[in-house]
Design a protein around this motif. Sequence first.
Motif, short mmCIF file in Angstrom:
data_model
loop_
_atom_site.label_atom_id
_atom_site.label_comp_id
_atom_site.label_asym_id
_atom_site.label_seq_id
_atom_site.Cartn_x
_atom_site.Cartn_y
_atom_site.Cartn_z
N VAL A 134 0.83 -1.20 0.00
CA VAL A 134 0.00 0.00 0.00
C VAL A 134 0.87 1.26 0.00
N GLY A 135 0.48 2.24 -0.80
CA GLY A 135 1.22 3.50 -0.83
C GLY A 135 0.40 4.61 -1.47
N LYS A 136 1.03 5.76 -1.65
CA LYS A 136 0.37 6.93 -2.22
C LYS A 136 1.09 7.33 -3.50
N ILE A 137 0.34 7.58 -4.56
CA ILE A 137 0.95 7.98 -5.83
C ILE A 137 1.65 9.32 -5.67
N SER A 185 -5.55 0.66 -16.01
CA SER A 185 -5.92 0.77 -14.59
C SER A 185 -5.41 2.08 -13.97
N LEU A 186 -4.38 2.66 -14.58
CA LEU A 186 -3.84 3.93 -14.08
C LEU A 186 -4.57 5.14 -14.64
N PHE A 187 -5.39 4.92 -15.67
CA PHE A 187 -5.97 6.01 -16.44
C PHE A 187 -6.79 6.98 -15.59
N GLU A 188 -7.52 6.48 -14.61
CA GLU A 188 -8.39 7.33 -13.79
C GLU A 188 -7.74 7.75 -12.47
N LEU A 189 -6.49 7.39 -12.25
CA LEU A 189 -5.82 7.70 -10.99
C LEU A 189 -5.11 9.04 -11.07
N SER A 190 -4.74 9.57 -9.91
CA SER A 190 -4.04 10.85 -9.87
C SER A 190 -3.09 10.92 -8.68
N GLY A 192 -1.43 11.61 -5.28
CA GLY A 192 -1.98 11.75 -3.93
C GLY A 192 -2.95 10.66 -3.54
N GLN A 193 -3.41 9.86 -4.51
CA GLN A 193 -4.36 8.80 -4.18
C GLN A 193 -3.66 7.58 -3.57
N GLN A 194 -4.35 6.93 -2.66
CA GLN A 194 -3.84 5.71 -2.07
C GLN A 194 -4.14 4.53 -2.99
N VAL A 195 -3.13 3.68 -3.16
CA VAL A 195 -3.29 2.54 -4.05
C VAL A 195 -2.70 1.28 -3.43
N GLU A 196 -3.13 0.16 -3.95
CA GLU A 196 -2.56 -1.14 -3.61
C GLU A 196 -1.83 -1.63 -4.86
N PHE A 197 -0.60 -2.11 -4.69
CA PHE A 197 0.17 -2.51 -5.86
C PHE A 197 0.95 -3.80 -5.60
N SER A 198 1.28 -4.46 -6.70
CA SER A 198 2.07 -5.69 -6.65
C SER A 198 3.11 -5.66 -7.76
N GLY A 199 4.16 -6.47 -7.62
CA GLY A 199 5.20 -6.51 -8.64
C GLY A 199 6.50 -7.02 -8.06
N ASN A 200 7.61 -6.66 -8.71
CA ASN A 200 8.90 -7.17 -8.22
C ASN A 200 10.01 -6.12 -8.30
N LYS A 228 9.13 -3.15 -10.96
CA LYS A 228 8.33 -3.55 -12.12
C LYS A 228 6.90 -3.79 -11.63
N PHE A 229 6.01 -2.84 -11.93
CA PHE A 229 4.64 -2.94 -11.45
C PHE A 229 3.85 -3.96 -12.28
N LYS A 230 3.14 -4.84 -11.58
CA LYS A 230 2.28 -5.83 -12.22
C LYS A 230 0.81 -5.42 -12.14
N SER A 231 0.46 -4.82 -11.01
CA SER A 231 -0.93 -4.35 -10.83
C SER A 231 -0.95 -3.15 -9.89
N VAL A 232 -1.88 -2.24 -10.16
CA VAL A 232 -2.09 -1.07 -9.30
C VAL A 232 -3.60 -0.79 -9.28
N LYS A 233 -4.15 -0.67 -8.07
CA LYS A 233 -5.58 -0.36 -8.00
C LYS A 233 -5.85 0.66 -6.90
N HIS A 234 -6.83 1.50 -7.15
CA HIS A 234 -7.21 2.55 -6.21
C HIS A 234 -7.91 1.96 -5.00
N LEU A 235 -7.57 2.48 -3.81
CA LEU A 235 -8.23 2.05 -2.58
C LEU A 235 -9.29 3.09 -2.21
N ASN A 236 -10.53 2.65 -2.03
CA ASN A 236 -11.62 3.56 -1.68
C ASN A 236 -11.56 3.95 -0.22
#
Length: 236
Positions: A134-137, A185-190, A192-200, A228-236
């Motif tokens: 978990v982190g912030k863009i 999946s990044l298209f609607e993000l900006s 300061g938003q909190q996201v959950e991400f996975s990768g290596n 190397k990001f595999k997935s990133v999604k916005h946390l509500n």
Amino acid sequence: MGSENLFIKCKTCGKEASKVAKSCPHCGEKIKKLSVIRWIGIVLFSLFVIGLINAPNKNEQSKSSETVANVSEKTKAQPEVAMPADEIQFISTVEKYVSGFREAKNELQQSALRDQRKIEIAKIIGGRTVSSWVGKINKLETNTEGKAILSIQISPDIEIKTWNNALSDINANTLISKDSSLYSSLFELSRGQQVEFSGNFFSSTTDYIEETSMTIQGSMRSPEFLFKFKSVKHLN
């Protein structure tokens, strides 16, 4: 009882004098008398002052209400999200060496701290692959080719990021292509938003995982780890 209405005490000598006397017959001191109107004026003024003291401060109330509202909005915008155990350990370890590096007396101690950090990081993320961190863009931009540049802040001192240019990214391929599902999946993000991400992370002989700073100061005090990001999604 009549004498109480006709006489007053002199403030200088304490003896009684007539209320109509202009000076005390005993000591000669001038007698200062307050008229009924002046007494009424004093009482009204006193009540006015008391009212001002006890009246609520509208400005303070307004500021207090605004502060509560702002905190409430921030809380709604940035809800607390539980971090995975390995992320918590990672942040704690890296931050520990940020503090230790600042207190180091010389470059020998600084180099030793970097070696120690490498060993501890290896124990936490031995496979260099992480999930549901978990982190912030902190940065979401594109390069000249339109590929996405992404940086996620997981603590005030630590960033997880792609390269920011195609030349540096030739071998790592961390920049995110426009035709990928990750880009969508990044298209609607900006920012300061909190996201959950996975990768290596990438392998490094110096830090166990590759760190992109040009100096040891940057690497230890405000590290930026290549990812190397595999997935990133916005946390509500």
